[in-house]
Structure formats: structure tokens, C-alpha cells
Write a protein that holds these residues in place. Structure first.
Motif, PDB file in Angstrom:
ATOM      1  N   UNK A 192      51.588  35.186  79.853  1.00  0.00           N
ATOM      2  CA  UNK A 192      52.201  36.015  78.828  1.00  0.00           C
ATOM      3  C   UNK A 192      51.178  36.615  77.877  1.00  0.00           C
ATOM      4  N   UNK A 193      51.432  37.860  77.442  1.00  0.00           N
ATOM      5  CA  UNK A 193      50.593  38.539  76.457  1.00  0.00           C
ATOM      6  C   UNK A 193      51.509  39.145  75.402  1.00  0.00           C
ATOM      7  N   UNK A 194      51.444  38.615  74.178  1.00  0.00           N
ATOM      8  CA  UNK A 194      52.312  39.071  73.086  1.00  0.00           C
ATOM      9  C   UNK A 194      51.509  39.956  72.158  1.00  0.00           C
ATOM     10  N   UNK A 195      51.948  41.210  72.000  1.00  0.00           N
ATOM     11  CA  UNK A 195      51.187  42.196  71.220  1.00  0.00           C
ATOM     12  C   UNK A 195      51.943  42.716  70.005  1.00  0.00           C
ATOM     13  N   UNK A 196      53.243  42.731  70.068  1.00  0.00           N
ATOM     14  CA  UNK A 196      54.023  43.306  68.975  1.00  0.00           C
ATOM     15  C   UNK A 196      54.153  42.357  67.799  1.00  0.00           C
ATOM     16  N   UNK A 197      54.348  42.936  66.588  1.00  0.00           N
ATOM     17  CA  UNK A 197      54.461  42.126  65.381  1.00  0.00           C
ATOM     18  C   UNK A 197      55.653  41.187  65.464  1.00  0.00           C
ATOM     19  N   UNK A 198      56.784  41.664  66.014  1.00  0.00           N
ATOM     20  CA  UNK A 198      57.974  40.819  66.093  1.00  0.00           C
ATOM     21  C   UNK A 198      57.732  39.607  66.988  1.00  0.00           C
ATOM     22  N   UNK A 208      50.411  38.973  53.686  1.00  0.00           N
ATOM     23  CA  UNK A 208      50.326  40.056  52.708  1.00  0.00           C
ATOM     24  C   UNK A 208      51.032  41.296  53.257  1.00  0.00           C
ATOM     25  N   UNK A 209      51.092  42.313  52.431  1.00  0.00           N
ATOM     26  CA  UNK A 209      51.830  43.517  52.823  1.00  0.00           C
ATOM     27  C   UNK A 209      51.240  44.154  54.069  1.00  0.00           C
ATOM     28  N   UNK A 210      49.908  44.205  54.140  1.00  0.00           N
ATOM     29  CA  UNK A 210      49.302  44.857  55.299  1.00  0.00           C
ATOM     30  C   UNK A 210      49.521  44.035  56.571  1.00  0.00           C
ATOM     31  N   UNK A 211      49.582  42.686  56.432  1.00  0.00           N
ATOM     32  CA  UNK A 211      49.832  41.853  57.598  1.00  0.00           C
ATOM     33  C   UNK A 211      51.267  42.026  58.075  1.00  0.00           C
ATOM     34  N   UNK A 212      52.189  42.131  57.127  1.00  0.00           N
ATOM     35  CA  UNK A 212      53.600  42.245  57.486  1.00  0.00           C
ATOM     36  C   UNK A 212      53.925  43.586  58.120  1.00  0.00           C
ATOM     37  N   UNK A 213      53.191  44.619  57.760  1.00  0.00           N
ATOM     38  CA  UNK A 213      53.524  45.957  58.244  1.00  0.00           C
ATOM     39  C   UNK A 213      52.708  46.394  59.449  1.00  0.00           C
ATOM     40  N   UNK A 214      51.458  45.912  59.575  1.00  0.00           N
ATOM     41  CA  UNK A 214      50.593  46.438  60.636  1.00  0.00           C
ATOM     42  C   UNK A 214      49.998  45.344  61.514  1.00  0.00           C
ATOM     43  N   UNK A 215      50.588  44.187  61.525  1.00  0.00           N
ATOM     44  CA  UNK A 215      50.107  43.139  62.413  1.00  0.00           C
ATOM     45  C   UNK A 215      50.491  43.457  63.858  1.00  0.00           C
ATOM     46  N   UNK A 216      49.620  43.079  64.807  1.00  0.00           N
ATOM     47  CA  UNK A 216      49.892  43.353  66.210  1.00  0.00           C
ATOM     48  C   UNK A 216      48.825  44.254  66.798  1.00  0.00           C
ATOM     49  N   UNK A 217      49.059  44.712  68.026  1.00  0.00           N
ATOM     50  CA  UNK A 217      48.089  45.591  68.684  1.00  0.00           C
ATOM     51  C   UNK A 217      48.785  46.520  69.661  1.00  0.00           C
ATOM     52  N   UNK A 218      49.882  47.113  69.208  1.00  0.00           N
ATOM     53  CA  UNK A 218      50.630  48.010  70.075  1.00  0.00           C
ATOM     54  C   UNK A 218      50.595  49.447  69.576  1.00  0.00           C
ATOM     55  N   UNK A 219      49.523  49.793  68.855  1.00  0.00           N
ATOM     56  CA  UNK A 219      49.336  51.173  68.415  1.00  0.00           C
ATOM     57  C   UNK A 219      48.861  52.026  69.596  1.00  0.00           C
ATOM     58  N   UNK A 220      48.955  53.363  69.505  1.00  0.00           N
ATOM     59  CA  UNK A 220      48.534  54.226  70.621  1.00  0.00           C
ATOM     60  C   UNK A 220      47.074  54.028  71.028  1.00  0.00           C
ATOM     61  N   UNK A 221      46.214  53.685  70.052  1.00  0.00           N
ATOM     62  CA  UNK A 221      44.793  53.525  70.385  1.00  0.00           C
ATOM     63  C   UNK A 221      44.481  52.169  71.000  1.00  0.00           C
ATOM     64  N   UNK A 222      45.470  51.272  71.044  1.00  0.00           N
ATOM     65  CA  UNK A 222      45.251  49.946  71.591  1.00  0.00           C
ATOM     66  C   UNK A 222      45.658  49.886  73.065  1.00  0.00           C
ATOM     67  N   UNK A 223      44.906  49.106  73.829  1.00  0.00           N
ATOM     68  CA  UNK A 223      45.207  48.924  75.247  1.00  0.00           C
ATOM     69  C   UNK A 223      44.871  47.495  75.639  1.00  0.00           C
ATOM     70  N   UNK A 224      45.844  46.800  76.213  1.00  0.00           N
ATOM     71  CA  UNK A 224      45.638  45.425  76.678  1.00  0.00           C
ATOM     72  C   UNK A 224      46.257  45.314  78.068  1.00  0.00           C
ATOM     73  N   UNK A 225      45.508  44.769  79.023  1.00  0.00           N
ATOM     74  CA  UNK A 225      46.011  44.681  80.391  1.00  0.00           C
ATOM     75  C   UNK A 225      45.511  43.413  81.067  1.00  0.00           C
TER      76      UNK A 225
END
Length: 484
Positions: A408-414, A433-450
Motif C-alpha cells: 500500500x502507498x497512501x498519499x492523500x491527506x485524508x 498547524x494550518x499548513x499541515x492540515x491544508x497541504x499535507x500529502x503528496x498528490x499535487x500535480x507536480x508529485x509522482x509516486x509509483x
């Protein structure tokens, strides 16, 4: 493989004229056949005996054994010739010792003592006394002929360039290292397990001598030592003193000027010894470090660096290899993640939990939010967290290869938020903190995990992009546990 082919490969290895393909063939043959392994050990021991005999006969040690082990001679024949020479030399030595002993006793029997002789110590039965010089010489030869016990085995390695030493290629794969032998790396990652259970982890250049099953001597370079529970008395000798384990994981670096020691967990006892002059011992606690200056003969506290021995210990928790710029943290998260790790241009791989059994089916969606992935209940997984928090806008890529399959690979904040309490030891200390709650994870367009789906599903490849200190990327990787 036929016996004649095995003899040829052993001869090529001993004469230092063997290719990488032949080394793999020999390693595979020895791994699958107990009789072949016995024959190989006999050949190596005989080769060592040839060096001893060549020295006693004043023969060029670099040429004589190679001639005697020439592959063209044939397997059984070269062993008969070699052992005949060894037996003959041993008989000659015994005859010389017996002759000297008889001569001395004959002379002493005809000599009238002028004064009463002091009572000699009792000689045990079945033990023939020998003159002092002859006994020492004979004992030395016998000690050289008898091989020491194997006390260290290779646990795992990656991209290793070993030193050019006799049989090093085979020792790392099958035989292991005997007491008194040198383990040397010029580059790469390797983990060697001592017979006591201690793991010796190397990351790059290192020269380490195996003294016994629970004792080593670090001559140059860096090594990290993990002492499991129940093992006591492990010691590391260095040019500036001895380090004794008190139940711990610690790293040691030896340079021409200094000896540094960093304690990742537990405690160690350091006994400085400059020019054979003992100093007061120092007890070093977890998350602390000390430096022994060889030239100035001083002991000083230095800044503890948890990442100085970054990759070597990853072997002990199931990571086979990773890109050089990835840092590894040995201990689980024990404080606020972002605050403790700070901001760095290098991604950090953290060990979270081990052998965590899923009590119910675990379901999540892949990175594209299109395919549902289910991990069945009862599966035991090891959890790792990949964390990236640079100071400035930056992209980074890398590769991590685990020893077992990635399930398993979990990338989304949820997905990260809902699994923190399951896999993180102290989720309440996670930076929310606010930035952790809003932008935690790695599923942005510039991110790639495989995951390498075409192979063994053990390799994770990633490319992460962060907008400086405003966001950070995280990926939770679930790997099938080794205990399953």
C-alpha cells in the motif's frame, strides 16, 4: 554442476583469475549443495596451509600456493599433493621435537646433579614435554594450520565495492568471516551479523577486523552497531579507546585525527586510551555524541547528528537500498515531526511501526482516485513515512527498494490522517498547524509516486515538489512484514 567444474572454479578463485559470472556460478553451487560447501572450505583451509608451509620452506609465498592449486592439476590430485606436503612437514616437525626431547633427557640422565633440583611441576598424562623453543615453534605452526571459527555472516548488501582481498567475494556470499579476519569496503552499503546477533552496518569506506563473535576492531571509516536485547558485553576497539555496549544502537567513525561516537538508542561506555594510557571512562546516553582526538589526546562532547549514519541501519528494518540523498531515521517519531526534522533539501524516510496486523480489510484509492485498493484483514505490515520539507521551492526524486512487497502507498491527506493513529507511535505530537492540515500529502500535480509493478513490487520511485516552507510532502508506505 559437476565436481570437475567446481574444482576448476575454486582453483580460479584461489589463483585470483575468476570473472563475475564465474563467481555467481560458484556462489549458486555452494548455496545449493552441502558437499560442495565442505569441499570449498577444505580447499580454502588447504590454501592457508600452503602459505604456512611455503613460509617454513622459504618459498615465494605469492607463487608457490598458486602453482600447487593450478586448476590444470585436477581436483583430487591437487588435494593429495597438498595434503601430502602438509603431513610430511608435520611428521618432520614431530620427529625433530622428539629427537631434541630424547637428547635432552639422555644428557640429563648421565649428568650428576651438584645440588638438589627444585621440584618440577607435574606433567599431565599423555602430554609429551618439549623444549621451550621447539614447543613454541611447533605450537605456532599448528595454530596457523588450524582455521579459526566463522563468527560473522553477510546479512545484506547493495552496490558494494569490497577490498581486493583473498576470497572476499566468496566470504561475503557463502563462507563468512573467521575470527581475526578483515572486513573491508571501499564503497556501498552492507550489513554483517556477528554470531552473537550484533549487526554491524557499513555505509561507504570502512575497515573492520572481527576479533570474536562479540568483539570487533574498527580501524578506519564508519560503522553502525545494533545490539539486540539479551546480548551483553559487545565491544568495539578503536585507535583511541574501547567502546562497550550497554544495550544500544550506536555509530562510530574513525579518521586519522578523531574517533566519533553517536548514540541512537540506549547507552555506551567509552574507555579512552591514548598511547596505552587509560583515561577515566565516559558513559554516553541516547541522542548524544563524543569525540576522542587522537593527536591532542582530548575528549570532548560534540553535536549529536542523527543522520550521520544515514543509510546503513535501514537494512535492519527491511530497506534494501535507497538513493544516496535520502536520509534515514532509526527511531520512530517521538516529537513534533516538522519541528524536529526541520527543513532540508533531502527527503527523510522514517520507520513507523513493525508487524502491525490489520484487524479488518483496509481500503483506499490509488493516487488518481480511480482504482480502489484493498489490503485484506490479517495482513501484517511494516509502516514507513517519507517526508520532504525544503526551505525553498524545490523538486526532488529518488528510489527506495524494500526487502518485501509493497502492499500500500497512501498519499492523500485524508488517508494519512485516518491512519496516523494506526501506524504512528505518537500521533498527538504530529504537527497539526494550518499548513499541515491544508497541504499535507503528496498528490499535487507536480508529485509522482509509483511502484515497480512489472518486477517484485518492492521498489518505490517518487518525484516530489514543494513550495518552500509553505507546504510539505508525505507518503506512507505499507510493506508486507518480514514476520508474516
Amino acid at each position: 554442476m559437476r565436481e570437475e567444474e567446481l574444482d576448476r572454479l575454486i582453483g580460479s578463485l584461489i589463483s585470483n583469475d575468476i570473472s563475475e559470472v564465474e563467481i555467481r556460478q560458484l556462489r549458486d553451487a555452494l548455496s545449493s549443495n552441502a558437499e560442495f560447501r565442505l569441499k570449498y572450505v577444505e580447499a580454502v583451509d588447504l590454501y592457508a596451509s600452503m602459505f604456512t608451509l611455503a613460509g617454513a620452506l622459504d618459498v615465494d609465498c605469492q607463487l608457490a600456493p598458486t602453482r600447487w592449486f593450478n586448476p590444470q592439476i585436477g581436483g583430487q590430485r591437487f588435494r593429495r599433493i597438498g595434503w601430502s606436503l602438509v603431513v610430511t612437514s608435520a611428521v618432520i616437525l614431530l620427529c625433530v621435537c622428539a629427537f631434541v626431547y630424547v637428547t635432552e633427557n639422555f644428557q640429563s640422565g648421565h649428568r650428576q646433579p651438584e645440588v638438589a633440583q627444585a621440584k618440577q611441576p607435574a606433567v599431565p598424562e599423555n602430554v609429551t614435554p618439549k623444549p621451550a623453543d621447539a614447543g613454541l615453534e611447533s605450537a605456532t605452526v599448528v595454530a596457523q594450520l588450524e582455521p579459526a571459527a566463522v563468527v560473522a555472516q553477510l546479512e545484506s548488501s547493495a552496490d558494494v565495492a569490497w577490498i581486493d582481498d583473498l576470497n572476499q567475494a566468496m566470504r561475503q556470499g557463502v563462507v563468512g568471516w573467521r575470527a581475526g579476519e578483515l572486513i573491508g569496503l571501499n564503497n556501498g552499503l552492507a550489513t554483517v551479523r556477528l554470531k552473537s546477533g550484533v549487526l554491524c552496518c557499513f555505509d561507504g569506506f570502512c575497515r573492520l577486523k572481527v576479533v570474536s563473535h562479540n568483539h570487533v576492531s574498527l580501524l578506519k571509516g564508519s560503522a553502525t552497531f545494533h545490539v539486540p536485547e539479551g546480548v551483553h558485553g559487545f565491544e568495539v576497539d578503536t585507535p583511541s579507546g574501547t567502546i562497550e555496549d550497554l544495550g544500544t544502537t550506536f555509530g562510530v567513525s574513525v579518521s586519522s585525527d578523531d574517533v566519533d561516537a553517536h548514540v541512537m538508542s540506549g547507552e555506551i561506555l567509552i574507555e579512552p586510551n591514548f598511547n596505552q594510557i587509560p583515561q577515566a571512562p565516559i558513559q554516553l546516553m541516547v541522542n548524544s555524541a563524543v569525540r576522542l582526538n587522537t593527536k591532542q589526546k582530548t575528549v570532548s562532547r560534540i553535536q549529536y547528528n542523527q543522520f550521520q549514519y544515514r543509510n546503513a541501519l535501514a537494512f535492519t528494518v527491511g530497506v534494501r537500498r535507497m538513493s544516496n540523498h535520502i536520509r534515514f531515521r532509526w527511531s520512530p517519531i517521538e516529537a513534533s515531526l516538522v519541528t524536529e526534522l526541520g527543513h532540508s533539501s533531502s527527503p527523510v524516510l522514517l520507520r513507523e511501526s513493525t508487524a502491525q496486523e490489520l484487524t479488518e480489510d483496509f481500503v483506499y484509492f490509488d493516487s488518481d482516485r480511480k482504482v480502489q485498493v484493498k489490503i485484506p484483514a490479517g495482513t501484517k505490515v511494516d509502516s514507513f513515512l517519507l517526508h520532504f520539507s525544503p526551505v525553498v521551492d524545490q523538486n526532488v526524486n529518488g528510489e527506495i527498494q524494500f526487502m518485501n512487497e509493497i502492499v500500500g502507498v497512501l498519499r492523500g491527506r485524508e488517508d494519512l490522517d485516518r491512519t496516523d493513529t494506526m501506524f504512528m507511535r505518537y500521533p498527538e505530537r504530529m504537527d497539526m498547524s494550518e499548513r499541515a492540515a491544508t497541504r499535507r500529502g503528496s498528490d499535487e500535480p507536480e508529485d509522482s509516486v509509483s511502484i515497480d509493478m512489472a518486477g517484485t513490487k518492492r521498489t518505490l520511485k517518487f518525484q516530489l515538489g514543494c513550495l518552500g516552507q509553505k507546504v510539505f510532502d508525505q507518503v506512507r508506505i505499507l510493506v508486507r512484514s518480514t514476520s508474516e
